[in-house]
Design a protein around this motif. Sequence first.
Motif, PDB file in Angstrom:
ATOM      1  N   MET A  25      -9.149   4.324  -6.011  1.00 25.77           N
ATOM      2  CA  MET A  25      -8.001   2.849  -5.414  1.00 25.77           C
ATOM      3  C   MET A  25      -7.350   2.097  -6.684  1.00 25.77           C
ATOM      4  SD  MET A  25      -7.790   1.793  -1.773  1.00 25.77           S
ATOM      5  CE  MET A  25      -7.478  -0.050  -1.030  1.00 25.77           C
ATOM      6  N   CYS A  53       1.111   4.395  -2.482  1.00 25.28           N
ATOM      7  CA  CYS A  53       0.521   5.723  -1.811  1.00 25.28           C
ATOM      8  C   CYS A  53      -0.134   6.081  -0.454  1.00 25.28           C
ATOM      9  CB  CYS A  53      -0.804   4.800  -2.721  1.00 25.28           C
ATOM     10  SG  CYS A  53      -1.052   4.233  -5.006  1.00 25.28           S
ATOM     11  N   HIS A  54       0.453   4.842  -0.421  1.00 22.97           N
ATOM     12  CA  HIS A  54      -0.253   5.392   1.078  1.00 22.97           C
ATOM     13  C   HIS A  54       0.834   5.751   1.977  1.00 22.97           C
ATOM     14  CE1 HIS A  54      -4.656   4.954   0.752  1.00 22.97           C
ATOM     15  NE2 HIS A  54      -4.279   4.118   0.127  1.00 22.97           N
ATOM     16  N   CYS A 101       0.653  -0.855   0.088  1.00 23.66           N
ATOM     17  CA  CYS A 101      -0.083   0.181  -0.117  1.00 23.66           C
ATOM     18  C   CYS A 101       0.507   1.293  -0.072  1.00 23.66           C
ATOM     19  CB  CYS A 101      -0.829  -0.076   1.366  1.00 23.66           C
ATOM     20  SG  CYS A 101      -0.798  -1.835   1.443  1.00 23.66           S
TER      21      CYS A 101
HETATM   22  C1  HEC Z   1      -2.324   2.995  -6.189  1.00 22.97           C
HETATM   23  C2  HEC Z   1      -2.593   3.381  -5.362  1.00 22.97           C
HETATM   24  C3  HEC Z   1      -2.900   2.933  -3.783  1.00 22.97           C
HETATM   25  C4  HEC Z   1      -2.633   1.227  -3.512  1.00 22.97           C
HETATM   26  C5  HEC Z   1      -1.696   0.504  -3.660  1.00 22.97           C
HETATM   27  C6  HEC Z   1      -2.934   1.521  -1.960  1.00 22.97           C
HETATM   28  N1  HEC Z   1      -4.348   2.202  -2.328  1.00 22.97           N
HETATM   29 FE1  HEC Z   1      -6.020   2.695  -0.588  1.00 22.97          FE
HETATM   30  N2  HEC Z   1      -6.643   4.910  -1.684  1.00 22.97           N
HETATM   31  C7  HEC Z   1      -5.876   4.613  -2.520  1.00 22.97           C
HETATM   32  C8  HEC Z   1      -6.558   5.916  -3.044  1.00 22.97           C
HETATM   33  C9  HEC Z   1      -6.586   6.987  -4.435  1.00 22.97           C
HETATM   34  C10 HEC Z   1      -7.886   5.765  -2.249  1.00 22.97           C
HETATM   35  C11 HEC Z   1      -9.279   6.928  -2.132  1.00 22.97           C
HETATM   36  C12 HEC Z   1     -10.224   6.224  -3.021  1.00 22.97           C
HETATM   37  C13 HEC Z   1     -11.174   7.119  -2.917  1.00 22.97           C
HETATM   38  O1  HEC Z   1     -11.323   8.467  -2.423  1.00 22.97           O
HETATM   39  O2  HEC Z   1     -11.902   6.195  -3.642  1.00 22.97           O
HETATM   40  C14 HEC Z   1      -7.847   4.830  -1.481  1.00 22.97           C
HETATM   41  C15 HEC Z   1      -8.840   4.628  -0.522  1.00 22.97           C
HETATM   42  C16 HEC Z   1      -7.984   3.942   0.712  1.00 22.97           C
HETATM   43  C17 HEC Z   1      -8.969   3.876   2.075  1.00 22.97           C
HETATM   44  C18 HEC Z   1     -10.485   4.896   2.719  1.00 22.97           C
HETATM   45  C19 HEC Z   1      -9.291   5.924   3.106  1.00 22.97           C
HETATM   46  C20 HEC Z   1     -10.528   7.318   3.776  1.00 22.97           C
HETATM   47  O3  HEC Z   1     -10.060   7.509   4.316  1.00 22.97           O
HETATM   48  O4  HEC Z   1     -11.735   6.650   3.446  1.00 22.97           O
HETATM   49  C21 HEC Z   1      -8.582   3.115   2.674  1.00 22.97           C
HETATM   50  C22 HEC Z   1      -8.622   2.402   4.435  1.00 22.97           C
HETATM   51  C23 HEC Z   1      -6.833   2.999   1.784  1.00 22.97           C
HETATM   52  N3  HEC Z   1      -6.887   3.409   0.901  1.00 22.97           N
HETATM   53  C24 HEC Z   1      -6.249   1.593   2.485  1.00 22.97           C
HETATM   54  C25 HEC Z   1      -5.546   1.758   1.644  1.00 22.97           C
HETATM   55  C26 HEC Z   1      -4.856  -0.205   2.050  1.00 22.97           C
HETATM   56  C27 HEC Z   1      -4.545  -1.074   3.591  1.00 22.97           C
HETATM   57  C28 HEC Z   1      -3.810  -0.581   0.952  1.00 22.97           C
HETATM   58  C29 HEC Z   1      -3.405  -1.650   0.731  1.00 22.97           C
HETATM   59  C30 HEC Z   1      -3.372  -3.377   1.054  1.00 22.97           C
HETATM   60  C31 HEC Z   1      -4.173   0.268  -0.162  1.00 22.97           C
HETATM   61  N4  HEC Z   1      -5.325   1.543   0.124  1.00 22.97           N
HETATM   62  C32 HEC Z   1      -3.743   0.205  -1.504  1.00 22.97           C
HETATM   63  C33 HEC Z   1      -5.160   4.239  -3.290  1.00 22.97           C
HETATM   64  C34 HEC Z   1      -3.804   3.795  -3.224  1.00 22.97           C
END
Ligand code: HEC
Length: 200
Positions: A158, A95-96, A92
């Motif tokens: 995401m 991106c995070h 993750c």
């Molecule tokens: C390629 C980039 C990417 C990866 C890899 C990714 N994310 Fe995300 N994530 C995002 C984005 C962009 C958003 C915002 C989504 C939206 O606005 O629809 C998000 C949103 C989220 C949210 C919601 C946050 C909120 O404030 O509501 C969570 C929880 C989250 N991600 C957890 C994870 C976790 C844990 C992983 C790994 C297993 C992961 N993400 C992998 C890009 C990523």
Amino acid sequence: MTMIAGVCMDNLKTNKILAGFLLAGLLAMGGGKIAEIFVPYQELEENAYPIEITQLADSGNNAAPVNQGPEPILAMLASADIDAGIKIAKKCSACHEFNADGKNKTGPMLWNIVDANMAMKEGFNYSGALASMGGTWDYNALNAFFYKPKAYVEGTKMNFAGLKKPSDRANLIAYLRSLSDAPAALPTQQEIDAESVRTD
Ligand code: HEC
């Protein structure tokens, strides 16, 4: 004569000792048998520990459809492996960010995410899909989201396929739970029992 008597005495003693050993051995081997003779075996009328076999109605051909959603993970959280969760979280981190003063990157920062309101990290530009969800990131929601992000939040930006292994999701969620000054309570037994996974 004394000598002979002495030998005789000795032999007598030896014999007694041998006999003693023999008897002890016999008792040890035959103890069970002897007990059986004195305490005759009785057939119990009922099982001392009744074993209940409940038959599931309609199992077999009429079985309910297989749950298409993610497997339950609540029962796994209390003993989940946080170190393993840290490793999963590397997927993750492109991106995070996870620390308390983490910045938003491609995705929002994730400190204090368990039980937080969805789409509320300051300064992050969420998709309309996530912004309109309106729920909180409780354990069930995180389980469903991480199983298949695009199924749980249709239209999310995401780009992540999901984690298919229940233990991976449990370990990851246990790690996320630890990222807080006041970690969310672990699920209660009632919550574990009632765990129903949403896939909408
Ligand atoms: C390629 C980039 C990417 C990866 C890899 C990714 N994310 Fe995300 N994530 C995002 C984005 C962009 C958003 C915002 C989504 C939206 O606005 O629809 C998000 C949103 C989220 C949210 C919601 C946050 C909120 O404030 O509501 C969570 C929880 C989250 N991600 C957890 C994870 C976790 C844990 C992983 C790994 C297993 C992961 N993400 C992998 C890009 C990523």
